[in-house]
Write a protein that holds these residues in place. Sequence first.
Motif, PDB file in Angstrom:
ATOM      1  N   ALA A 144       2.896  44.669  24.630  1.00 52.26           N
ATOM      2  CA  ALA A 144       2.781  43.817  25.819  1.00 52.26           C
ATOM      3  C   ALA A 144       1.817  44.406  26.845  1.00 52.26           C
ATOM      4  O   ALA A 144       1.155  43.664  27.588  1.00 52.26           O
ATOM      5  N   SER A 145       1.716  45.755  26.879  1.00 54.17           N
ATOM      6  CA  SER A 145       0.811  46.388  27.850  1.00 54.17           C
ATOM      7  C   SER A 145      -0.643  45.973  27.616  1.00 54.17           C
ATOM      8  O   SER A 145      -1.430  45.880  28.569  1.00 54.17           O
ATOM      9  N   VAL A 146      -0.990  45.722  26.364  1.00 59.91           N
ATOM     10  CA  VAL A 146      -2.354  45.277  26.043  1.00 59.91           C
ATOM     11  C   VAL A 146      -2.601  43.896  26.645  1.00 59.91           C
ATOM     12  O   VAL A 146      -3.649  43.644  27.263  1.00 59.91           O
ATOM     13  N   MET A 147      -1.639  43.008  26.460  1.00 60.02           N
ATOM     14  CA  MET A 147      -1.805  41.645  26.962  1.00 60.02           C
ATOM     15  C   MET A 147      -1.752  41.612  28.489  1.00 60.02           C
ATOM     16  O   MET A 147      -2.423  40.793  29.124  1.00 60.02           O
ATOM     17  N   ASP A 148      -0.953  42.530  29.076  1.00 59.13           N
ATOM     18  CA  ASP A 148      -0.954  42.644  30.539  1.00 59.13           C
ATOM     19  C   ASP A 148      -2.342  43.053  31.033  1.00 59.13           C
ATOM     20  O   ASP A 148      -2.829  42.540  32.048  1.00 59.13           O
ATOM     21  N   PHE A 149      -2.956  43.993  30.321  1.00 58.19           N
ATOM     22  CA  PHE A 149      -4.306  44.445  30.680  1.00 58.19           C
ATOM     23  C   PHE A 149      -5.293  43.277  30.626  1.00 58.19           C
ATOM     24  O   PHE A 149      -6.109  43.096  31.558  1.00 58.19           O
ATOM     25  N   LEU A 150      -5.228  42.482  29.558  1.00 58.96           N
ATOM     26  CA  LEU A 150      -6.149  41.349  29.436  1.00 58.96           C
ATOM     27  C   LEU A 150      -5.917  40.333  30.555  1.00 58.96           C
ATOM     28  O   LEU A 150      -6.879  39.771  31.107  1.00 58.96           O
ATOM     29  N   GLU A 151      -4.655  40.124  30.904  1.00 58.29           N
ATOM     30  CA  GLU A 151      -4.352  39.197  31.995  1.00 58.29           C
ATOM     31  C   GLU A 151      -4.956  39.700  33.306  1.00 58.29           C
ATOM     32  O   GLU A 151      -5.554  38.919  34.070  1.00 58.29           O
ATOM     33  N   GLU A 152      -4.803  40.998  33.556  1.00 57.95           N
ATOM     34  CA  GLU A 152      -5.361  41.575  34.776  1.00 57.95           C
ATOM     35  C   GLU A 152      -6.885  41.491  34.805  1.00 57.95           C
ATOM     36  O   GLU A 152      -7.493  41.424  35.877  1.00 57.95           O
ATOM     37  N   GLU A 153      -7.490  41.493  33.611  1.00 58.38           N
ATOM     38  CA  GLU A 153      -8.950  41.381  33.515  1.00 58.38           C
ATOM     39  C   GLU A 153      -9.430  39.936  33.628  1.00 58.38           C
ATOM     40  O   GLU A 153     -10.632  39.669  33.550  1.00 58.38           O
ATOM     41  N   GLY A 154      -8.498  39.004  33.769  1.00 57.50           N
ATOM     42  CA  GLY A 154      -8.861  37.596  33.941  1.00 57.50           C
ATOM     43  C   GLY A 154      -9.156  36.863  32.645  1.00 57.50           C
ATOM     44  O   GLY A 154      -9.786  35.798  32.661  1.00 57.50           O
ATOM     45  N   ASP A 211     -17.344  57.311  24.839  1.00 59.53           N
ATOM     46  CA  ASP A 211     -18.148  58.511  24.561  1.00 59.53           C
ATOM     47  C   ASP A 211     -17.339  59.610  23.857  1.00 59.53           C
ATOM     48  O   ASP A 211     -17.391  60.787  24.222  1.00 59.53           O
ATOM     49  N   GLY A 212     -16.585  59.212  22.861  1.00 61.98           N
ATOM     50  CA  GLY A 212     -15.925  60.193  22.001  1.00 61.98           C
ATOM     51  C   GLY A 212     -14.585  60.720  22.471  1.00 61.98           C
ATOM     52  O   GLY A 212     -14.058  61.670  21.884  1.00 61.98           O
ATOM     53  N   LYS A 213     -13.989  60.103  23.503  1.00 62.41           N
ATOM     54  CA  LYS A 213     -12.671  60.581  23.916  1.00 62.41           C
ATOM     55  C   LYS A 213     -11.855  59.463  24.555  1.00 62.41           C
ATOM     56  O   LYS A 213     -12.406  58.416  24.968  1.00 62.41           O
ATOM     57  N   GLU A 214     -10.537  59.679  24.616  1.00 62.93           N
ATOM     58  CA  GLU A 214      -9.620  58.708  25.212  1.00 62.93           C
ATOM     59  C   GLU A 214      -9.370  59.069  26.669  1.00 62.93           C
ATOM     60  O   GLU A 214      -9.201  60.243  27.025  1.00 62.93           O
ATOM     61  N   THR A 215      -9.344  58.046  27.515  1.00 68.63           N
ATOM     62  CA  THR A 215      -8.922  58.196  28.900  1.00 68.63           C
ATOM     63  C   THR A 215      -7.847  57.157  29.183  1.00 68.63           C
ATOM     64  O   THR A 215      -7.850  56.069  28.598  1.00 68.63           O
ATOM     65  N   LEU A 216      -6.908  57.494  30.050  1.00 60.04           N
ATOM     66  CA  LEU A 216      -5.841  56.569  30.380  1.00 60.04           C
ATOM     67  C   LEU A 216      -6.378  55.375  31.165  1.00 60.04           C
ATOM     68  O   LEU A 216      -7.216  55.527  32.059  1.00 60.04           O
ATOM     69  N   VAL A 217      -5.901  54.199  30.804  1.00 60.67           N
ATOM     70  CA  VAL A 217      -6.196  52.991  31.587  1.00 60.67           C
ATOM     71  C   VAL A 217      -5.131  52.896  32.663  1.00 60.67           C
ATOM     72  O   VAL A 217      -3.943  52.746  32.360  1.00 60.67           O
ATOM     73  N   LYS A 218      -5.518  53.032  33.895  1.00 55.04           N
ATOM     74  CA  LYS A 218      -4.552  53.061  34.996  1.00 55.04           C
ATOM     75  C   LYS A 218      -4.103  51.637  35.319  1.00 55.04           C
ATOM     76  O   LYS A 218      -4.893  50.718  35.313  1.00 55.04           O
TER      77      LYS A 218
END
Length: 384
Positions: A163-173, A377-384
């Motif tokens: 669900a966090s993925v779909m929440d992210f997409l919703e926040e992105e419009g 660029d070759g690494k993971e960063t947290l999506v806040k």
Amino acid sequence: MRKALLAGLAMATVLGTAACGSDDGGDSGAAGDGGIASTIKIAQVQDQTGTVAYAGLGASEGAELAIDEIQEQGFLGDDVKIDLEKYDTAGEIERASSEMSKAMGDRDVSAILGPVSTQQAATVSPLVGRQKVPTVFTQAGGEGVVTNDYTFRVTPPMESYYASVMDFLEEEGVKTVSVLYNATFPTFAVLGEDDVPALAEERGMEIVQSLPVQMTTQDFSGQAQQIAKEDADALVMLLIAPQSVTALGQLKDAGYENQIVATSVQAAGNIEAAGDNANGLVYPVPFSVAMEDETSDAFTKAFQAKFDEEPTPYAADGYDAMWWIARAIKSSGDSSREGIREGLAKIASEGYSGAMGEVTFDGNDARITGSLVRWEDGKETLVK
């Protein structure tokens, strides 16, 4: 009469215990004679070769680190040793059944780390219940895996934290979504056909395109052209790691430039081979080296010290699974199969903190909040 009955029951218990202990053939305690044995054998029945070997090999490393810590701390007793015996399922369902039968047939084996593939795990799950050998599955996120009192899963099913993925997409419009999914892979089939459409509808998004492919599909140029032509605001890509690398390149060639989201299968550097084509890819993970909570960070540092590389989510699975078994033994005070089963259920009722952070359970099945990460660029960063 009551005293005579109690005396008779006590004698029957003694005789029954002696009979059970007589098959054990050693000091492992696997047959149920109580107490914590000096040597506890755990079988790992997982892919060590084949297309998803990265999951089994990663779990091996995590389990080995956990064993080191358990023994160094004297967690189960100063002289208690854990032996990890590996069986390779090699990506084959029939071989998984055969190797599980071998492991369960060894009376010195007290518990098992079960297959990482849902197809393999679902096939052996009924056998686990019949043979009554406590088995902790890592990965294997589909249905039909946790089916009886002896089956446990340390990796939360992907749909439980997608669900966090779909929440992210919703926040992105995002308003329109295309879905490209491996219909042969049970977890992705459930996500692609049921969960993602339901989550999208709840958030007012429209699934404008749903394209199933097979495990054997290696060329996605046709699907990439269809996706680029539809030009939805986002693409949900549910593919195994090698397929993802190919698909991202072909999507780029086809001219698709919108947001792509994927799954934890792309984690652990599995997407690195896609190069710049993977930049901006977002996916949920049960564990990432970018996670900042205390227990996750401690695991990352310990793993780097032992293996001189960053841990993968699969290593986190193996680590938490082995520590779950150790906590189970300590809780029940019994390293037999039945003692471990009892302890695993008790720890599940309480939850624990591990490599994946705070872990709770739905019955014998793990649940976490998960983290959303972006590959750049070759690494993971947290999506806040």
